[in-house]
Every structure is written in structure tokens, then in C-alpha cells.
Design a protein around this motif. Structure first.
Motif: not given
Length: 599
Positions: A339-343
Motif C-alpha cells: 500500500e505504501g508503494e501505490a500511495s
């Protein structure tokens, strides 16, 4: 304090409101300078705006960034709502600055002195929670320099600032425990000596709740992290000693670092890793079911369509937020990304999406479906874990929604300086994918919504790949897309599913019990009367006896099959029981429906 400021204050009539405000501000500035000197020296008494009624700690006070008076941290927000100096300052500011919001304590903490660090590291320290840990970090020069070294390595990536703060706070908590155990300790540098190594180990054990009787840690992951942080801080200390040409400090630091390399593993790390592994045993670690993922996707698309319809013709902030969240959640679910990569996907990265021509040599080897997919999907490369390059695929539906979001950014109040694609209106940050998944998983009313998280979805891919019987090259392609290698894919993400073990491995165990003549080339071809009812019948036979077993099997199978399985159970001794159960056999139609479960 400038003489001009004093003259300006006395220029107003005696007893006037302006004169009182300016004189109070000058008085607070003088007190603030005294308080700063006390904090830098580490001894003395500070002057507060209001005298405390009982003994108070200096850690409980912060200065107001407008009038510079020292107030209790818990009461600072109340003071700022009525601070006269703040009101006069805001009159000279633009409307955009008046409406900005920020954490009160973080702005106040920026006025406090910090031992030694760059501006970027100071900003990280100021945004920390203002407690005993952050107070010690400010006054510990080695921890500040360690944070500065981390900022030099990771500071360019804003999402890594939280990682820097966590490492510094781990050392801060470590030092608070050290101070409790030894009052003579002032900073981390005091512990970086060979003679203090055993004391450092004892501090780490106390911090991580080590139990000597059980020989295990209550917080094993913290024990492992402390070792890494200590090594990093000692390396900074060695570099500082080399630059200062301090041979004695260099020698002590190098010997302490050598002890960390050789003895820390046996004293702390091995037991901590063992504790971590044992806590994972027999722990429920389920992965989401495909039907629940589909239900969440359908719910997200429904909310997305409603939000798009609202903001297509007229701006609606609530609809913009819903569209922003649903698109981000769909990107995470479709790509199985962290989720941190896409966010943290940036607007510039999206605009520079790959539009290169397809390689004709590779394109000619693809199937018709693969050729079609290569045309309709857009590939974007983003920063993954540890700086690795990872791809993200966007469908045409996602791109249409994202283009609408980009179109309405300014109307939604997203600052022009905000670099993120999934930006938060009125702030310089991005929305968090974990919050989006948690919110809409609960709204979708699926089974076990707590499993619909990015990590669980990634583990689902790794686990279900076992059913596809992928080649090593294909598995490597999947692992590279996920952002790791095959070893990590198999050892950490792939779950040893209990259903797979019971259904497949148990066949091999039963076949080996019956002899080598029942063995075949692979698990799928094993037919030792284990695949199906025989395994179940063996359990029933153990529990309730042979006659009940025959009765159960006789209801399901014809007499010939029943005789065959009875022979497998040990001979003709119980075949006479067939006549006793003839009257209990179900009708033909019922028996036929029951026979569907036969292997």
C-alpha cells in the motif's frame, strides 16, 4: 532583544492595549532566551508564563511560536486559540496562511535547541511526538548525528522520513532505560565503550522484556532493531573521531563495534530471532478468499461510478475524496502492490507513463489474449522497497478516473506543490492505501474483511501460484513483479496451506503405509484408496468400530466396492455384517445422490 523594539513599545500611550501586548512579548522573548540557554547547558531553571503550583519537569513545557511564552504541552493548544500575539500576526498574513493547520506541539518544538543536526533532520525531530523520548533525542548529540546520517541516505524520499524517526526513537527509548539503570549516563556516547558492553546488553534485555526463566523476549523485534541502530550509531561515532583526529575515542569506538559484531549475536540476536519464529508457529495466518476479493472490487467500482457521476459536471469535495480512495484501493488490489508503494505514486511519474512501442520479436510469440492485454494496460515504474524498481499496471477504467482526479485537483484544493497523484486536499501529503482498504472492506460486508489488506493479498498470489505449477522462469517473473526474489517469494509470502497439506501430503502417507506397490510417479496419480472415502473410513473405524464403518460405506457404495475396501481393512472377518444392514440401505435415488462423493 533590540532597543528599537523597546522604543516602539514605549511609543504607545501608557495603559494602552498595544503597549501591554508589546511589553509582554518583549518580556517573553527575554525569558525564552534564558530558557534556551538552560536547555543547551542541561542545567538550571526555566521561566514559565505561569508559575506551576507543584513540582514540574522541564519536559512538560513548550514555547508558544507566536509570543514565546513557556506553557504546558497539554495547555498549549488552548493558549494559542486566544494568544493576542498570534491574532496580530495573522492580520499581516494572506488568507491561504490563515487557514493552514498544523500540529501545535510540532511547531512549538521547532523553537527548541537541538544538539547537532541538519535542517532536514531537525524537521523530523520536530514532527515527532513531544514526549520524554523526543526530549532526550534533542539533547543527545550522537543520536542526532545518527539521524543526520540516515537523512543523508534516505532524506530525498519523503516517505522514508518516518523510518528515520522510528530508528531515532528506538535509541531514545533505549537511553531512557539506561538512565533508569545508571544515573551517571548522559548520552549514547557514554555507553560506546568496551567496558560498558555488558551493561548495554542488560539495558536491551530490560527494554525488550527479556524473561530469563523462559529465555525469550517479550518484544523480540525491538531487540533485533536495537542491534542495528547501535551499530549505525557507533559507525557515525568512529567517523566523527577520525575527522577530529581523536585516536583514543576512535580506538574505544572500534573495539566497542567489534564487540557488537562478535558478541551481540550470541547475547541478544539469536534468542530474539528464535522467539520471533516460535511465535509464528500454529498461528492463524489465513489469506483472503477469491470471492471476497471480487466482492470488494465490485463494491469499489460501484462507489467509483457514483463519485465520477457527481464530479463530472460539478465539483463535490466528498465525491472527489471517494473517487480518490476507491481508485487507489483498486490499484492496490489489481497489482497486489504494497500500500505504501501505490500511495506514494507521484503525478510526474503518472504523466511519464511508458508509451514505448512493443517489441515485435516478443510480440509475435504472444497468444491472442496476451497481445490484447499488452495494448490495453499501461505500465508505470515506481519506487519499491529498498529502492527497487517495481511496475504498476493501470487499466483503461483506472486511467479515466485518474485523469478526472488530475483535472479536478485545483478545484478540490490540492496544493500545486503536492507531488502525489493520490493527494490529500488542503495538505502536502497523500492518502493512505491501508486506510482505504480497511474502510471499503468493512463497507462491502464481505466475510473476514480484516484479511483484505495489501500484505494478505500478496500472500494470496504466492500461495495460489502453487496450484498453477509454474516453471522456475515463470515464478521468477511473478516474484520480480511483486518486488522481491524467488527465495523471499517462497519462504515468506507463500503460505503452507493446511488444506493443501491434508489433501495432498496425506495421500502419500497413507500410500506408504500400504506398501510401495501403491506408489505412483506423482501425488496426483496416487490411488491407494486414500483419495476419497477410505481416509474418512479409517478415522471412523478407529472411533466407532468396524461394523459402523461398513454400514456407513454400504450406504454409499455398491456391494462389490464394499467387499474390496473390507479386504483392505483386514480380510473376510466382518463381511457377514452386510446381511445385517440390508434393511437399512437408503433408496436407490438417495444412494445415487450420496454416491456423488465417491472418488
Amino acid at each position: 532583544m533590540d532597543i528599537k523594539d523597546v522604543g516602539y513599545a514605549f511609543s504607545f500611550p501608557l495603559g494602552s492595549k498595544e503597549r501591554k501586548v508589546l511589553l509582554e512579548q518583549l518580556r517573553n522573548k527575554g525569558d525564552f532566551r534564558h530558557n534556551t540557554d538552560v536547555l543547551e547547558k542541561g542545567s538550571g531553571q526555566i521561566v514559565t508564563w505561569k508559575q506551576p503550583s507543584a513540582d514540574a519537569s522541564i519536559k512538560d513545557y513548550l514555547p508558544c511560536p507566536f509570543c514565546f511564552g513557556m506553557f504546558r504541552k497539554k495547555d498549549l493548544w488552548r493558549h494559542q486559540s486566544s494568544c493576542k500575539t498570534k491574532q496580530s500576526c495573522l492580520k499581516d498574513q494572506d488568507d491561504n496562511q490563515k487557514n493552514t493547520r498544523g500540529r501545535v506541539q510540532s511547531r512549538a518544538a521547532s523553537l527548541l535547541p537541538i544538539a547537532a543536526s541538519s535542517d532536514g533532520c531537525q524537521k523530523i525531530i520536530n514532527t515527532m511526538r513531544q514526549d520524554d523520548v523526543s526530549f532526550h533525542i534533542r539533547n543527545d548529540s550522537l543520536i542526532c548525528k545518527y539521524g543526520e546520517s540516515l537523512y543523508g541516505k534516505h532524506g530525498r524520499v519523503r516517505s522514508r522520513h518516518q523510518y528515520i524517526a522510528q530508528r531515532m526513537r528506538e535509541l531514545g527509548r533505549f537511553m531512557l532505560v539506561a538512565k533508569e539503570m545508571d544515573n551517571t549516563v548522559r548520552g549514547l556516547e557514554d555507553l560506546c565503550a568496551p567496558a560498558r558492553f555488558q551493561f548495554v546488553v542488560n539495558v536491551a534485555k530490560r527494554l525488550t522484556q527479556f524473561s530469563p526463566g523462559k529465555n525469550e523476549y517479550g518484544k523480540p523485534s525491538t531487540a533485533v532493531k536495537i542491534g542495528f541502530c547501535l551499530k549505525g550509531a557507533v559507525e557515525v561515532l568512529i567517523g566523527q573521531a577520525l575527522m577530529n583526529e581523536d585516536d583514543l575515542s576512535e580506538k574505544k569506538a572500534k573495539k566497542f563495534f567489534e564487540l557488537l559484531e562478535k558478541n551481540w549475536r550470541n547475547s541478544v540476536s539469536i534468542t530474539a530471532h528464535q522467539t520471533i519464529q516460535e511465535k509464528r508457529w500454529n498461528k492463524e495466518d489465513d489469506i483472503p478468499l477469491t470471492k471476497n476479493v471480487i466482492a470488494l472490487r465490485d463494491h469499489l467500482r460501484m462507489v467509483e461510478d457514483e463519485a465520477r457521476a457527481k464530479i463530472t459536471h460539478q465539483m463535490n469535495l466528498r465525491a472527489y475524496k471517494a473517487l480518490n480512495e476507491t481508485v487507489l484501493a483498486q490499484v492496490i488490489i489489481f497489482n497486489k502492490r504494497r500500500e505504501g508503494e501505490a500511495s506514494c505514486l507521484t503525478l510526474d511519474t503518472y504523466k511519464k507513463a511508458s508509451t514505448n512501442a512493443i517489441n515485435e520479436d516478443i510480440y509475435s510469440t504472444l497468444s491472442p489474449l496476451e497481445k490484447e492485454l499488452s495494448k490495453i494496460l499501461t505500465r508505470i515504474e515506481i519506487r519499491g522497497k529498498r529502492g527497487k524498481k517495481v511496475p504498476v499496471f493501470l487499466t483503461e477504467r483506472m486511467k479515466e478516473s485518474i485523469n478526472l482526479l488530475v483535472q479536478r485537483r485545483e478545484e478540490a484544493g490540492v496544493p500545486a506543490e503536492n507531488p502525489y497523484l493520490f493527494a490529500r486536499p488542503g495538505a502536502m501529503t497523500n492518502i493512505r492505501g491501508c486506510d482505504c482498504l480497511r474502510k471499503y472492506a468493512k463497507e462491502s460486508k464481505t466475510e473476514n474483511p480484516e484479511l483484505l489488506r495489501s500484505t494478505k493479498l500478496r500472500k494470496q498470489v504466492a500461495t495460489l501460484c502453487q496450484l498453477l505449477d509454474l516453471t522456475e522462469q515463470e515464478l521468477e517473473q511473478v516474484a520480480r513483479f511483486m518486488g522481491h526474489d524467488i527465495r523471499v517469494h517462497c519462504d515468506f509470502y507463500r503460505q503452507t496451506d493446511k488444506t493443501f497439506q491434508i489433501a495432498k501430503i496425506s495421500k502419500l502417507l497413507f500410500a506408504m503405509e500400504q506398501g510401495t506397490e501403491t506408489l505412483r510417479r506423482n501425488l496426483d496419480t496416487l490411488r491407494p484408496s486414500v483419495n476419497g472415502m477410505y481416509a474418512l473410513c479409517m478415522f471412523i473405524a478407529t472411533a466407532v468400530g468396524c461394523c459402523t464403518l461398513h454400514l456407513f460405506k454400504y450406504w454409499l457404495w455398491p456391494l462389490e466396492s464394499l467387499k474390496e475396501h473390507c479386504l483392505l481393512l483386514g480380510g473376510n472377518t466382518c463381511l457377514n455384517c452386510h446381511r445385517n444392514v440390508l434393511s437399512h440401505r437408503p433408496r436407490a435415488g438417495h444412494r445415487q445422490s450420496l454416491a456423488k462423493v465417491r472418488p
